[in-house]
Motif scaffolding. Structure first.
Motif, PDB file in Angstrom:
ATOM      1  N   CYS A  41     -26.676   3.829 -11.289  1.00 27.10           N
ATOM      2  CA  CYS A  41     -27.502   5.045 -11.090  1.00 27.10           C
ATOM      3  C   CYS A  41     -28.414   4.589  -9.642  1.00 27.10           C
ATOM      4  CB  CYS A  41     -28.222   5.888 -12.173  1.00 27.10           C
ATOM      5  SG  CYS A  41     -29.600   4.654 -12.512  1.00 27.10           S
ATOM      6  N   ASP A  62     -28.891  12.411 -15.295  1.00 26.95           N
ATOM      7  CA  ASP A  62     -27.541  13.554 -15.345  1.00 26.95           C
ATOM      8  C   ASP A  62     -26.615  13.572 -14.170  1.00 26.95           C
ATOM      9  OD1 ASP A  62     -28.465  13.900 -18.062  1.00 26.95           O
ATOM     10  OD2 ASP A  62     -29.429  15.871 -17.497  1.00 26.95           O
ATOM     11  N   THR A  64     -25.975  11.180 -11.985  1.00 31.46           N
ATOM     12  CA  THR A  64     -24.987  10.269 -12.119  1.00 31.46           C
ATOM     13  C   THR A  64     -23.963  10.501 -13.099  1.00 31.46           C
ATOM     14  OG1 THR A  64     -26.894   8.577 -11.682  1.00 31.46           O
ATOM     15  CG2 THR A  64     -24.811   7.648 -12.486  1.00 31.46           C
ATOM     16  N   LEU A  65     -23.922  10.961 -14.143  1.00 32.75           N
ATOM     17  CA  LEU A  65     -22.947  11.249 -15.163  1.00 32.75           C
ATOM     18  C   LEU A  65     -22.264  12.523 -14.477  1.00 32.75           C
ATOM     19  CD1 LEU A  65     -24.889  11.645 -18.458  1.00 32.75           C
ATOM     20  CD2 LEU A  65     -23.363   9.827 -17.807  1.00 32.75           C
ATOM     21  N   ALA A  68     -19.991  10.516 -12.185  1.00 41.88           N
ATOM     22  CA  ALA A  68     -18.845   9.851 -12.806  1.00 41.88           C
ATOM     23  C   ALA A  68     -17.724  10.784 -13.154  1.00 41.88           C
ATOM     24  CB  ALA A  68     -19.414   9.148 -13.828  1.00 41.88           C
ATOM     25  N   GLU A  69     -17.961  12.037 -13.701  1.00 44.42           N
ATOM     26  CA  GLU A  69     -16.822  12.931 -13.948  1.00 44.42           C
ATOM     27  C   GLU A  69     -15.930  13.485 -12.841  1.00 44.42           C
ATOM     28  OE1 GLU A  69     -15.508  14.223 -16.842  1.00 44.42           O
ATOM     29  OE2 GLU A  69     -16.930  12.546 -17.733  1.00 44.42           O
ATOM     30  N   VAL A  80     -20.697   4.065 -16.763  1.00 42.42           N
ATOM     31  CA  VAL A  80     -21.954   4.441 -16.149  1.00 42.42           C
ATOM     32  C   VAL A  80     -22.876   3.476 -16.790  1.00 42.42           C
ATOM     33  CG1 VAL A  80     -23.519   6.227 -15.876  1.00 42.42           C
ATOM     34  CG2 VAL A  80     -21.079   6.930 -15.886  1.00 42.42           C
ATOM     35  N   LEU A  82     -27.253   2.862 -16.295  1.00 43.12           N
ATOM     36  CA  LEU A  82     -28.294   3.940 -15.987  1.00 43.12           C
ATOM     37  C   LEU A  82     -29.468   2.960 -16.484  1.00 43.12           C
ATOM     38  CD1 LEU A  82     -27.558   7.223 -17.890  1.00 43.12           C
ATOM     39  CD2 LEU A  82     -27.152   6.568 -15.381  1.00 43.12           C
ATOM     40  N   TYR A 115     -28.768   7.438 -23.672  1.00 42.78           N
ATOM     41  CA  TYR A 115     -27.521   7.900 -23.144  1.00 42.78           C
ATOM     42  C   TYR A 115     -26.412   6.753 -23.625  1.00 42.78           C
ATOM     43  CZ  TYR A 115     -29.427  11.388 -20.022  1.00 42.78           C
ATOM     44  OH  TYR A 115     -30.200  12.337 -19.391  1.00 42.78           O
ATOM     45  N   ARG A 120     -22.453   8.009 -23.658  1.00 46.16           N
ATOM     46  CA  ARG A 120     -22.397   8.982 -22.179  1.00 46.16           C
ATOM     47  C   ARG A 120     -22.458   7.723 -21.204  1.00 46.16           C
ATOM     48  NH1 ARG A 120     -26.359  13.637 -21.892  1.00 46.16           N
ATOM     49  NH2 ARG A 120     -27.576  12.376 -23.061  1.00 46.16           N
ATOM     50  N   ALA A 121     -23.407   6.566 -21.318  1.00 48.13           N
ATOM     51  CA  ALA A 121     -23.388   5.349 -20.406  1.00 48.13           C
ATOM     52  C   ALA A 121     -22.892   4.037 -21.171  1.00 48.13           C
ATOM     53  CB  ALA A 121     -24.687   5.037 -20.047  1.00 48.13           C
TER      54      ALA A 121
END
Length: 275
Positions: A41, A62, A64-65, A68-69, A80, A82, A115, A120-121
């Motif tokens: 990030c 969010d 950054t996520l 990533a997608e 990811v 963060l 996260y 998610r990270a």
């Protein structure tokens, strides 16, 4: 281009569709032979945010996520990373007392850790300014870093650190006192004298010798993806190009490339990394 039998991993890269080339940069990495990247990030300033509390980092994380997608849809594997850039302490000190800045940064790192906790990270980021700062700023930065190490330990995850050039050897006892193995601390933009896990700029001249020593390390571009600084630090094609050039010249072996791009990052980040 012939697809290599091993993964090619950029350990520290930024992709910014607003201020930079965005997905075109990711496509460059892919076309050059890249397969995996750790998307880090960017600072809040890249998003026009001056955080007043930890939850103000939500938009940065969010976004950054979401990026990533989009990168995954190109066929790349993305981990990811963060956290809070250590230079935030200087920027935010113009708006708040230092004690409050320290709390904001700690709150942001605690938020980033949630996260990681929910998958998610894969890692956190923290550190301390890489430039000269007054003693009170450095002390506060180290307290923020100690908090980040504790968050990483609680979540059993790696942490990338931005810091001054050099070994940063004092981070070994800092991490271990928090319950975090020092090999899970990745020194971004590393020098070979660090006892942490080094992540070297892909053009670092010592990479051949470190391969001969069977040193565990990763490679990065630290590509910033800012139109105002094109190609900084080095371009998104740099990690695969440097790797293939060293192989073609017989300077490193394929087992070295596999250790750099698969074995070491898989160990550090707890991610499966394979072609």
């Amino acid at each position: 281009m012939k697809i290599p039998s091993f993964p090619v991993t950029d350990d520290h890269i930024h992709i910014d569709p607003v201020n930079g080339r965005g997905l075109e940069a990711a496509k460059d990495f892919l076309r050059a032979g890249g397969s995996h990247l750790f998307l880090v990030c960017k600072p809040t300033s890249s998003f026009g945010i001056t955080p007043a509390k930890g939850t103000d980092f939500t938009g940065v994380f969010d976004e950054t996520l979401a990026i990533a997608e989009q990168v995954r849809e190109l066929g790349l594997t993305v981990g990811v990373v963060l956290g809070v850039h250590p230079a935030e302490i200087t920027r935010l000190s113009g708006s708040y007392p230092l004690s409050r800045v320290e709390e904001i940064m700690k709150e942001g790192i605690s938020l980033a850790a949630t996260y990681v906790a929910d998958g998610r990270a894969v890692a956190l980021k923290s550190g301390r300014p890489h430039y000269e700062v007054p003693g009170e700023i450095l002390d506060a930065s180290n307290r923020v870093l100690a908090h980040a190490f504790s968050c990483a330990a609680r979540n059993d995850c790696a942490i990338q650190v931005h810091a001054e050039s050099g070994p940063c050897a004092d981070m070994v006892p800092m991490a271990e006192s928090a319950g975090l193995p020092s090999w899970k601390v990745v020194k971004h933009y590393a020098t070979p004298d660090t006892p942490l896990t080094p992540s070297f700029i892909a053009t670092h001249p010592d990479i051949p010798e470190l391969c001969r020593e069977k040193r565990e390390f990763t490679m990065e571009s630290d590509y910033m993806d800012e139109n105002s600084r094109p190609g900084a630090v080095i371009g998104p094609k740099s990690v695969p190009r440097a790797t293939f050039r060293l192989l073609e010249q017989g300077i490193i072996e394929e087992e070295d490339a596999f250790r750099i791009h698969a074995e070491t990052p898989a160990k550090v980040y707890g991610m499966e990394i394979s072609r």
